[in-house]
Design an enzyme around this catalytic site. Structure first.
Site, PDB file in Angstrom:
ATOM      1  CB  CYS A   2      48.978  35.737  17.518  1.00 23.10           C
ATOM      2  SG  CYS A   2      48.267  34.124  17.853  1.00 23.10           S
ATOM      3  NE  ARG A  27      49.034  41.432  19.759  1.00 28.63           N
ATOM      4  CZ  ARG A  27      48.025  42.277  19.932  1.00 28.63           C
ATOM      5  NH1 ARG A  27      48.235  43.409  20.552  1.00 28.63           N
ATOM      6  NH2 ARG A  27      46.828  42.008  19.484  1.00 28.63           N
ATOM      7  CD1 TRP A  72      49.012  32.470  24.744  1.00 27.24           C
ATOM      8  CD2 TRP A  72      46.988  32.491  23.803  1.00 27.24           C
ATOM      9  NE1 TRP A  72      48.100  32.054  25.689  1.00 27.24           N
ATOM     10  CE2 TRP A  72      46.852  32.051  25.145  1.00 27.24           C
ATOM     11  CE3 TRP A  72      45.837  32.587  23.011  1.00 27.24           C
ATOM     12  CZ2 TRP A  72      45.630  31.713  25.704  1.00 27.24           C
ATOM     13  CZ3 TRP A  72      44.616  32.245  23.574  1.00 27.24           C
ATOM     14  CH2 TRP A  72      44.525  31.815  24.906  1.00 27.24           C
ATOM     15  CG  ASN A  96      45.749  38.901  16.634  1.00 25.37           C
ATOM     16  OD1 ASN A  96      45.542  40.087  16.860  1.00 25.37           O
ATOM     17  ND2 ASN A  96      45.456  37.977  17.510  1.00 25.37           N
ATOM     18  N   GLY A  97      43.649  36.354  15.727  1.00 28.87           N
ATOM     19  CA  GLY A  97      42.191  36.329  15.876  1.00 28.87           C
ATOM     20  C   GLY A  97      41.712  34.894  15.877  1.00 28.87           C
ATOM     21  CD  GLU A 459      45.721  40.720  41.050  1.00 28.11           C
ATOM     22  OE1 GLU A 459      44.770  40.198  40.462  1.00 28.11           O
ATOM     23  OE2 GLU A 459      46.799  40.966  40.475  1.00 28.11           O
ATOM     24  CE  LYS A 463      49.197  38.953  39.399  1.00 27.14           C
ATOM     25  NZ  LYS A 463      48.651  40.035  38.680  1.00 27.14           N
ATOM     26  CD  GLU A 466      49.429  36.088  35.699  1.00 26.93           C
ATOM     27  OE1 GLU A 466      49.250  36.719  36.756  1.00 26.93           O
ATOM     28  OE2 GLU A 466      49.237  36.576  34.584  1.00 26.93           O
ATOM     29  CG  HIS A 482      29.087  28.172  53.772  1.00 28.63           C
ATOM     30  ND1 HIS A 482      28.029  27.715  54.508  1.00 28.63           N
ATOM     31  CD2 HIS A 482      29.355  29.419  54.232  1.00 28.63           C
ATOM     32  CE1 HIS A 482      27.654  28.648  55.365  1.00 28.63           C
ATOM     33  NE2 HIS A 482      28.445  29.690  55.217  1.00 28.63           N
ATOM     34  CE  LYS A 582      51.367  43.242  30.831  1.00 27.77           C
ATOM     35  NZ  LYS A 582      51.172  42.991  32.267  1.00 27.77           N
TER      36      LYS A 582
HETATM   37  O1  M6R Z   1      45.209  44.194  29.594  1.00 22.56           O
HETATM   38  P1  M6R Z   1      44.124  43.814  30.522  1.00 22.56           P
HETATM   39  O2  M6R Z   1      44.207  44.549  31.833  1.00 22.56           O
HETATM   40  O3  M6R Z   1      42.761  43.958  29.943  1.00 22.56           O
HETATM   41  O4  M6R Z   1      44.349  42.296  30.835  1.00 22.56           O
HETATM   42  C1  M6R Z   1      43.410  41.564  31.574  1.00 22.56           C
HETATM   43  C2  M6R Z   1      43.978  40.253  32.030  1.00 22.56           C
HETATM   44  O5  M6R Z   1      44.303  39.450  30.930  1.00 22.56           O
HETATM   45  C3  M6R Z   1      45.225  40.432  32.896  1.00 22.56           C
HETATM   46  O6  M6R Z   1      44.976  41.251  33.985  1.00 22.56           O
HETATM   47  C4  M6R Z   1      45.730  39.072  33.400  1.00 22.56           C
HETATM   48  O7  M6R Z   1      44.799  38.532  34.277  1.00 22.56           O
HETATM   49  C5  M6R Z   1      47.090  39.267  34.053  1.00 22.56           C
HETATM   50  N1  M6R Z   1      48.068  38.479  33.373  1.00 22.56           N
HETATM   51  C6  M6R Z   1      47.115  38.893  35.487  1.00 22.56           C
HETATM   52  O8  M6R Z   1      48.359  39.129  36.065  1.00 22.56           O
END
Ligand code: M6R
Length: 587
Positions: A2, A27, A72, A96-97, A459, A463, A466, A482, A582
């Site tokens: 948040c 956030r 969030w 936030n927390g 990765e 991506k 996500e 396996h 983010k």
């Molecule tokens: O800000 P950070 O690099 O620490 O964030 C880590 C992850 O939350 C971030 O990389 C997340 O996996 C991305 N949204 C992936 O695209």
């Protein structure tokens, strides 16, 4: 997680808070709200969904002091009632927390007859502060804080006074000193362009913020001083600069990110060397995409420097039995520098005597404040929730760290300097549309590779999941037989990344295994033999030739484009995928 923001000044608080919330939406964006103090009474507006939904209400609010929140969800679904601010009695809060002992606190309050209007952990804060208030809001907030387990960045107002009280523990609070106004915020972007000076609160700090002063104090109420720094945050970009989405704009910025990261590395060398040389073991950590970059970094350091390395998810690393730290160094990879798991893992290792090096895109973040050395990723602001250019910058930075530890005479640096052109070639030449269509028509998409290609496969998979919400996973190609092979049929798509000559035959064997089971296949490769072998049997994506260890830069560019195109075909919003944020500042 948040984002929280407070404003106390001569201007319209609602407008200032709304602007700040727009810049904090990275956030969290499942609901938002704000409260302003109007003639001693607190007026609250909330909305489920994006911050912009608050816009229509702003014209009806006129106070000069207020607090706001973009959410969030952690406890309680996204809804109007769970949106912050929360009010109880005369007290209104944003938080936030996570309050880990909220259930226990809530049941006591319920037993006392309190009525709750949300399912959140945060609402208990308003109840407690209201109960503890005996004429001084700060001491009521301190009493409340004394009862909490967990993490909090808390802003609180009480009817009758144009004042905000802030409290901070394990979630960030930044205070901003403006002209005739003062701010508190979760992060710098919300303060960009608003105040020339900022101050970062430490855990256990409290602050009283009004239009005319900011007073920082400890839990006894004793005033304390914290360093006041110039506010270097750049105002956020207000548009995707002609691109339909930030994700597309930002993945095209990868070449510039790598170029600028190489330039900045010069100024980071001395401290990085001091923190890492002499280490007998290096642990790399991070979350999500940053962890995937850490996996590549582990290979670089092992391969080029022969130093034993581990890569571990930060959320796991924190809870392993107490790590042996003698001669161990930690590299924490994080775009935002605020990811709670990564920051706490770094804090733990530091407390155990390990030197910590941060690889980060955020020069004023929590991770930079606690690290012994900082290696800068020069991605600039990354607005899209999906990390793109920051991953490329992290790969370049980790490669340069390995070169530095190896004592490279410039050869490796030259290779990275050529990488921006290779990424550009990949972005310009790769024809990804057919493959994106194939993805969008698949029931599941699996990404497979070996060694460094496996790190990229993870990765690529993250991506795509996500931004498209398609199920799938990344696997080492050799692991397919396996177990995962059982998932393969004509409705699944397997995307192989094959950039290592030495392992090409082995990965090609796995491609054959999938084809034999009528699975659809795509192969991303820069090896002629592989291309020839599967020309008419799989979708082939040709990558530019490049050094095996820098191949993540080109293959990730293609996979980011693939994820983006698939999301667009499927009608998703790639910049703000559902359920995500983010910056993940809760455990
Ligand atoms: O800000 P950070 O690099 O620490 O964030 C880590 C992850 O939350 C971030 O990389 C997340 O996996 C991305 N949204 C992936 O695209």
């Amino acid at each position: 997680m948040c984002g929280i923001i407070g404003y106390a000044g001569g201007g319209n608080a609602a407008a200032a808070i709304y602007k700040g919330l727009l810049n904090l939406e990275y956030r969290g964006y499942d609901s938002a709200g704000l409260a302003v103090m109007e003639n001693g009474k607190c007026r609250v507006v909330k909305s489920c969904g994006r911050v912009e939904k608050l816009n229509a209400s702003l014209q009806f609010l006129s106070g000069n002091t207020g607090i706001g929140h973009t959410r969030w969800a952690t406890h309680g679904k996204p809804s109007n009632s769970n949106a912050h601010p929360h009010t109880y009695g005369k007290v209104t809060i944003v938080h936030n927390g996570i309050i880990e002992n909220y259930a226990e606190l809530k049941s006591k309050l319920l037993a006392e007859g309190d009525v709750f209007s949300s399912d959140t952990d945060s609402e208990v804060l308003a109840h407690l502060i209201d109960k503890f208030y005996d004429g001084n809001l700060l001491s009521a907030v301190v009493k409340c804080a004394d009862m909490l387990k967990g993490s909090y960045a808390l802003l609180c107002m009480r009817e009758g006074k144009d004042e905000i009280v802030a409290a901070k523990y394990r979630s960030p609070v930044i205070l901003g000193y403006g002209e005739g106004c003062n701010y508190c915020s979760s992060d710098l972007p919300a303060l960009a362009g608003n105040c020339g000076r900022v101050c970062v609160l430490e855990d256990g700090d409290f602050a009283e913020v009004t239009a005319s002063y900011i007073r920082i104090c400890d839990r006894t109420g004793k005033e304390i001083s914290r360093e006041i720094l110039p506010n270097l945050a750049e105002p956020a970009e207000l548009s995707a600069g002609g691109f339909p989405h930030y994700m597309l704009k930002e993945l095209w910025e990868a070449p510039a990110t790598v170029k600028n990261t190489v330039k900045l590395f010069e100024s980071c060398k001395t401290s990085a060397l001091a923190a890492l040389s002499g280490a007998e073991r290096i642990i790399l950590t991070g979350c999500g995409t940053a962890y995937h970059a850490a996996l590549a970094g582990k290979r670089y350091i092992e391969e080029f420097c022969g130093i034993p390395c581990e890569a571990e998810y930060a959320g796991e690393l924190r809870y392993k039995t107490t790590p042996e730290c003698g001669k161990t160094a930690l590299i924490a990879v994080t775009q935002s520098g605020e990811t709670a798991d990564t920051v706490e893992a770094a804090r733990l290792f530091k407390s155990l005597g390990a030197k910590v090096t941060a690889v980060t895109n955020s020069p004023h973040s929590a991770i930079t404040r606690l690290s012994d050395a900082v290696v800068r990723v020069a991605a600039g602001t990354e607005v899209c929730v999906a990390a793109t250019k920051s991953y490329s910058g992290q790969i370049a930075a980790l490669y340069l760290i390995a070169a530095l530890l190896k004592g490279d005479d410039g050869e490796m640096t030259k290779k990275v300097e050529k990488a921006p052109d290779l990424i550009l070639n990949a972005l310009q030449q790769v024809d990804i549309y057919t493959l994106a269509e194939m993805c969008s028509n698949s029931r599941g998409v699996y990404f497979l590779g070996r060694d460094i290609d496996y790190a990229v496969a993870l990765e690529g998979s993250l991506k795509l999941k996500e931004v498209s919400y398609l199920p799938g996973s990344g696997y080492p190609a050799g692991e397919l037989k396996h177990g995962t092979l059982a998932l393969i049929d004509e409705k699944t798509l397997s995307v192989f990344i094959i950039t290592d000559e030495k392992l090409a035959a082995k990965s090609s064997g796995a491609v054959e295994q999938v084809l034999a089971r009528r699975g659809k296949v795509a192969v991303l490769t820069n090896i002629d033999g592989v291309r020839g072998a599967f020309e008419n049997r799989a979708e082939i994506i040709t990558l530019p030739e490049c050094d095996k260890f820098l191949s993540p830069l080109v293959s990730a560019a293609a996979l980011q484009l693939l994820a983006y195109r698939t999301a667009v075909i499927m009608g998703r919003d790639p910049d703000k995928p559902r359920n995500l944020a983010k910056s993940v500042t809760v455990e």
